[in-house]
Design a protein around this motif. Structure first.
Motif, PDB file in Angstrom:
ATOM      1  N   ILE A  97       0.861  -1.180   0.000  1.00 58.43           N
ATOM      2  CA  ILE A  97       0.000   0.000   0.000  1.00 58.43           C
ATOM      3  C   ILE A  97       0.899   1.232   0.000  1.00 58.43           C
ATOM      4  O   ILE A  97       1.838   1.327   0.799  1.00 58.43           O
ATOM      5  CB  ILE A  97      -0.944   0.003   1.220  1.00 58.43           C
ATOM      6  CG1 ILE A  97      -1.907  -1.188   1.156  1.00 58.43           C
ATOM      7  CG2 ILE A  97      -1.707   1.322   1.316  1.00 58.43           C
ATOM      8  CD1 ILE A  97      -2.755  -1.384   2.406  1.00 58.43           C
ATOM      9  N   GLU A  98       0.620   2.161  -0.894  1.00 56.66           N
ATOM     10  CA  GLU A  98       1.437   3.371  -1.028  1.00 56.66           C
ATOM     11  C   GLU A  98       1.562   4.090   0.314  1.00 56.66           C
ATOM     12  O   GLU A  98       0.564   4.369   0.969  1.00 56.66           O
ATOM     13  CB  GLU A  98       0.812   4.316  -2.064  1.00 56.66           C
ATOM     14  CG  GLU A  98       1.649   5.519  -2.361  1.00 56.66           C
ATOM     15  CD  GLU A  98       2.935   5.202  -3.112  1.00 56.66           C
ATOM     16  OE1 GLU A  98       3.917   5.950  -2.934  1.00 56.66           O
ATOM     17  OE2 GLU A  98       2.971   4.223  -3.862  1.00 56.66           O
TER      18      GLU A  98
ATOM     19  N   LEU B  42       0.916   4.607   8.011  1.00 58.79           N
ATOM     20  CA  LEU B  42       1.150   5.149   6.675  1.00 58.79           C
ATOM     21  C   LEU B  42       1.781   6.529   6.762  1.00 58.79           C
ATOM     22  O   LEU B  42       1.412   7.332   7.619  1.00 58.79           O
ATOM     23  CB  LEU B  42      -0.179   5.276   5.920  1.00 58.79           C
ATOM     24  CG  LEU B  42      -0.995   4.001   5.746  1.00 58.79           C
ATOM     25  CD1 LEU B  42      -2.439   4.336   5.418  1.00 58.79           C
ATOM     26  CD2 LEU B  42      -0.393   3.137   4.664  1.00 58.79           C
ATOM     27  N   ASP B  43       2.699   6.801   5.859  1.00 59.84           N
ATOM     28  CA  ASP B  43       3.275   8.131   5.720  1.00 59.84           C
ATOM     29  C   ASP B  43       2.212   9.017   5.069  1.00 59.84           C
ATOM     30  O   ASP B  43       1.758   8.750   3.955  1.00 59.84           O
ATOM     31  CB  ASP B  43       4.517   8.062   4.831  1.00 59.84           C
ATOM     32  CG  ASP B  43       5.179   9.394   4.612  1.00 59.84           C
ATOM     33  OD1 ASP B  43       4.477  10.400   4.373  1.00 59.84           O
ATOM     34  OD2 ASP B  43       6.409   9.446   4.657  1.00 59.84           O
ATOM     35  N   ARG B  44       1.820  10.062   5.762  1.00 62.40           N
ATOM     36  CA  ARG B  44       0.716  10.904   5.319  1.00 62.40           C
ATOM     37  C   ARG B  44       1.010  11.618   3.993  1.00 62.40           C
ATOM     38  O   ARG B  44       0.103  11.879   3.210  1.00 62.40           O
ATOM     39  CB  ARG B  44       0.391  11.913   6.419  1.00 62.40           C
ATOM     40  CG  ARG B  44      -0.884  12.633   6.202  1.00 62.40           C
ATOM     41  CD  ARG B  44      -1.284  13.390   7.440  1.00 62.40           C
ATOM     42  NE  ARG B  44      -2.340  14.308   7.097  1.00 62.40           N
ATOM     43  CZ  ARG B  44      -3.055  14.953   7.979  1.00 62.40           C
ATOM     44  NH1 ARG B  44      -2.817  14.788   9.262  1.00 62.40           N
ATOM     45  NH2 ARG B  44      -3.998  15.773   7.597  1.00 62.40           N
ATOM     46  N   GLN B  45       2.268  11.919   3.736  1.00 67.16           N
ATOM     47  CA  GLN B  45       2.628  12.616   2.495  1.00 67.16           C
ATOM     48  C   GLN B  45       2.497  11.713   1.263  1.00 67.16           C
ATOM     49  O   GLN B  45       2.268  12.197   0.160  1.00 67.16           O
ATOM     50  CB  GLN B  45       4.074  13.144   2.570  1.00 67.16           C
ATOM     51  CG  GLN B  45       4.281  14.214   3.601  1.00 67.16           C
ATOM     52  CD  GLN B  45       3.544  15.507   3.249  1.00 67.16           C
ATOM     53  OE1 GLN B  45       3.212  15.753   2.092  1.00 67.16           O
ATOM     54  NE2 GLN B  45       3.278  16.321   4.246  1.00 67.16           N
TER      55      GLN B  45
ATOM     56  N   ALA C 291      -8.117   6.939   1.046  1.00 70.12           N
ATOM     57  CA  ALA C 291      -9.235   6.169   0.492  1.00 70.12           C
ATOM     58  C   ALA C 291      -8.751   4.856  -0.121  1.00 70.12           C
ATOM     59  O   ALA C 291      -9.353   3.792   0.102  1.00 70.12           O
ATOM     60  CB  ALA C 291      -9.993   6.998  -0.539  1.00 70.12           C
ATOM     61  N   MET C 292      -7.672   4.919  -0.870  1.00 68.13           N
ATOM     62  CA  MET C 292      -7.131   3.707  -1.479  1.00 68.13           C
ATOM     63  C   MET C 292      -6.586   2.752  -0.411  1.00 68.13           C
ATOM     64  O   MET C 292      -6.743   1.536  -0.525  1.00 68.13           O
ATOM     65  CB  MET C 292      -6.040   4.046  -2.493  1.00 68.13           C
ATOM     66  CG  MET C 292      -6.565   4.651  -3.776  1.00 68.13           C
ATOM     67  SD  MET C 292      -7.765   3.616  -4.632  1.00 68.13           S
ATOM     68  CE  MET C 292      -6.745   2.238  -5.120  1.00 68.13           C
TER      69      MET C 292
END
Length: 123
Positions: free
Chosen positions: A14-15, A100-103, A108-109
Motif C-alpha cells: 500500500i502506497e 502510513l506516511d501521510r505525504q 481512500a485507497m
C-alpha cells in the motif's frame, strides 16, 4: 484466502506503508509484523493500539450499538494509523494495524486495499 505472511506483505505494498501488524486484541501480542523503523517499534504500537480497540468495543457494547467496526483511523501530523478488526470467524479477536506516511498515502485507497486484505485473510 491469504496467509498471515501474504497479507502482511500485501499490506506493505500500500502506497506510503511504514509498517503493518496482525494483532490479538485479547493479549496485545502481535502475531506477525512487517516493516517499521528503528524508531517505530511495531510490537509497542500493536500493544498500545490494543487498548484503543478494547475501549471502542467496550463503548459500543455499553451503547448497545449492535454494529461492528470497519476501521479506526488515527490521524497524526505526519502519519495515518489505521486499525481494521478481522471479521472472519477464524480471525475473531484479531485486528490489522497499519501505519502510513501521510505525504505518500492515499487514505481512500489504503482503506479499500486493507479492507480487501482483511476479507481474504485466513488465520
Amino acid at each position: 484466502m491469504a496467509s498471515v505472511d501474504t497479507a502482511l506483505k500485501e499490506a506493505m505494498t500500500i502506497e506510503g506503508s511504514i509498517g503493518v501488524a496482525l494483532v490479538d486484541y485479547n493479549s496485545g501480542m502481535a502475531l506477525g509484523t512487517l516493516g517499521g523503523t528503528k524508531d517505530f517499534d511495531l510490537n509497542v504500537a500493536a500493544a498500545g493500539n490494543t487498548d484503543v480497540v478494547r475501549a471502542k468495543m467496550r463503548t459500543m457494547e455499553m451503547l448497545n450499538l449492535g454494529d461492528s467496526i470497519e476501521d479506526i483511523l488515527i490521524t497524526l501530523r505526519h502519519q495515518y494509523h489505521m486499525i481494521r478488526p478481522v471479521q472472519s470467524r477464524s480471525g475473531k479477536g484479531l485486528f490489522l494495524y497499519i501505519s502510513l506516511d501521510r505525504q505518500r498515502a492515499n487514505l481512500a485507497m489504503a482503506r479499500h486495499h486493507l479492507s480487501r486484505i482483511e476479507s481474504d485473510l485466513e488465520v
